[in-house]
Design a protein around this motif. Structure first.
Motif, short mmCIF file in Angstrom:
data_model
loop_
_atom_site.label_atom_id
_atom_site.label_comp_id
_atom_site.label_asym_id
_atom_site.label_seq_id
_atom_site.Cartn_x
_atom_site.Cartn_y
_atom_site.Cartn_z
N ALA A 1 29.12 -83.27 77.87
CA ALA A 1 29.12 -82.21 77.16
C ALA A 1 29.95 -81.17 76.94
N THR A 2 30.83 -81.11 78.12
CA THR A 2 32.00 -80.15 78.16
C THR A 2 32.89 -80.67 77.03
N GLY A 3 33.07 -81.91 76.89
CA GLY A 3 34.18 -82.45 75.95
C GLY A 3 33.89 -82.31 74.58
N LEU A 4 32.40 -82.51 74.38
CA LEU A 4 31.88 -82.36 72.90
C LEU A 4 31.86 -81.15 72.51
N THR A 5 31.57 -79.84 73.35
CA THR A 5 31.74 -78.38 73.18
C THR A 5 33.30 -78.02 73.21
N ARG A 6 33.97 -78.80 73.83
CA ARG A 6 35.58 -78.35 73.67
C ARG A 6 36.06 -79.03 72.01
N ALA A 7 35.61 -79.98 71.81
CA ALA A 7 35.87 -80.65 70.60
C ALA A 7 35.62 -79.92 69.25
N LEU A 8 34.30 -79.42 69.36
CA LEU A 8 33.61 -78.71 68.29
C LEU A 8 34.05 -77.29 68.27
N THR A 9 34.69 -76.67 69.34
CA THR A 9 35.25 -75.30 69.32
C THR A 9 36.59 -75.37 68.75
N ALA A 10 37.20 -76.54 69.36
CA ALA A 10 38.77 -76.73 68.68
C ALA A 10 38.65 -76.76 67.00
N ALA A 11 37.57 -77.45 66.58
CA ALA A 11 37.64 -77.80 65.20
C ALA A 11 37.02 -76.37 64.25
N GLY A 12 36.64 -75.45 65.25
CA GLY A 12 36.19 -74.18 64.55
C GLY A 12 34.55 -74.39 64.33
N PHE A 13 34.01 -75.19 64.77
CA PHE A 13 32.37 -75.32 64.55
C PHE A 13 31.61 -74.47 65.74
N LEU A 14 32.32 -74.22 66.68
CA LEU A 14 31.73 -73.40 67.90
C LEU A 14 32.61 -72.42 68.32
N THR A 15 32.06 -71.24 68.72
CA THR A 15 32.76 -70.24 69.47
C THR A 15 32.14 -69.92 70.82
N THR A 16 33.16 -69.38 71.69
CA THR A 16 32.66 -69.30 73.04
C THR A 16 32.59 -67.86 73.22
N THR A 17 31.53 -67.45 73.59
CA THR A 17 30.82 -66.15 73.94
C THR A 17 30.34 -66.52 75.43
N THR A 18 30.16 -65.01 75.84
CA THR A 18 29.69 -64.80 77.27
C THR A 18 28.11 -64.21 77.03
N THR A 19 26.92 -64.74 77.28
CA THR A 19 25.71 -64.27 77.16
C THR A 19 24.88 -64.59 78.33
N THR A 20 23.89 -63.52 78.71
CA THR A 20 23.16 -63.93 79.73
C THR A 20 21.82 -64.19 79.30
N ARG A 21 21.59 -64.22 78.11
CA ARG A 21 20.15 -64.70 77.47
C ARG A 21 20.46 -65.67 76.20
N PRO A 22 20.28 -66.92 76.76
CA PRO A 22 20.51 -67.89 75.32
C PRO A 22 19.39 -67.57 73.96
N ALA A 23 20.17 -67.65 72.86
CA ALA A 23 19.23 -67.34 71.66
C ALA A 23 19.39 -68.63 70.89
N PRO A 24 18.32 -69.03 69.95
CA PRO A 24 18.42 -70.06 69.14
C PRO A 24 19.19 -69.56 67.91
#
Length: 251
Positions: free
Chosen positions: A56-79
């Motif tokens: 899951a971490t590898g998939l997150t990193r790959a999509l973040t590097a490709a620009g499809f995800l951004t890393t943010t810090t939040t205490t409450r997940p939102a859909p």
């Protein structure tokens, strides 16, 4: 966008509207994305897709590097916004054919052809000047500016004959372009040409599966019918529509 049905396994297609690039997620990555989008919880997504923490971490990193995800810090997940469900054209098994012959029109007027050449030159400038990774975003900004201009002056919808004539003039101009001038450039140029003629239309971008492919075109704003498009365009699910549907009545 999500494609699923008897014709194909469930897949998720991600599109970056800055550069028009797409990423296709097959299972179990597709389940991971669906769950992440609906819950906003990375841990729940990994469990639903039966992925290890490392996967899951590898998939997150790959999509973040490709620009499809951004890393943010939040205490409450939102859909996230729900995925668009795409059309299922059925299996092709490598033998599906699509008619691409376009309607033939008599040569357009010389003045219109000259204007189409100038418009195509301007659109190619939009494509080639600036970062290559942002060219799609530049097209979107140009089309939205044209749509805004049409709205301010209450430009009437282009009738079928005017729209078809403009699209044909743009396609004829594109044949003589020394650079790429395919559907994206032609759809943008057709919007600009119609605006210069005092008419409005709707610019569309769609995605079709098997194989995953993109296509841009213009449609009649009042009826939603594509302008001078082959039957294969019906296989595309519209993901972007500018300016969007509006009433044909004028104020």
């Amino acid at each position: 966008m999500e494609f699923a049905g008897p014709g194909m396994p469930g897949i998720v297609v991600l599109m970056d509207t800055r550069d028009g690039m797409v990423q296709t997620l097959m299972e179990p990555a597709a389940t991971w994305w669906r769950t992440l989008a609906s819950t906003g919880d990375p841990a729940a997504a990994a469990r639903a897709a039966n992925l290890s923490a490392t996967e899951a971490t590898g998939l997150t990193r790959a999509l973040t590097a490709a620009g499809f995800l951004t890393t943010t810090t939040t205490t409450r997940p939102a859909p996230w916004p729900a995925l668009i469900v795409g059309l299922d054209p059925g299996p092709s098994w490598g033998s599906q054919t699509a008619p691409v012959a376009l309607p033939k029109h008599p040569p357009s007027r010389r003045a219109l052809r000259a204007t189409a050449f100038l418009v195509m030159a301007a659109v190619l400038t939009i494509t080639r000047c600036g970062s290559h990774h942002r060219y799609f975003d530049r097209h979107l900004k140009a089309v939205r500016a044209v749509a805004h201009w049409n709205a301010l002056r209450h430009a009437p919808f282009a009738d079928p004959a005017t729209a078809a004539e403009s699209v044909d003039a743009v396609r004829r101009a594109a044949r003589w372009c020394p650079a790429r001038a395919v559907c994206l450039e032609q759809a943008t140029a057709a919007m600009v040409l119609l605006a210069l003629r005092g008419h409005s239309a709707t610019w569309c971008q769609g995605i079709a599966p098997d194989p995953v492919r993109l296509h841009a075109w213009i449609e009649h704003t009042d009826s939603g019918e594509p302008v001078d498009e082959p039957a294969d365009t019906a296989a595309y699910t519209t993901v972007l529509r500018i300016p969007g549907r509006r009433s044909p009545s004028r104020t």
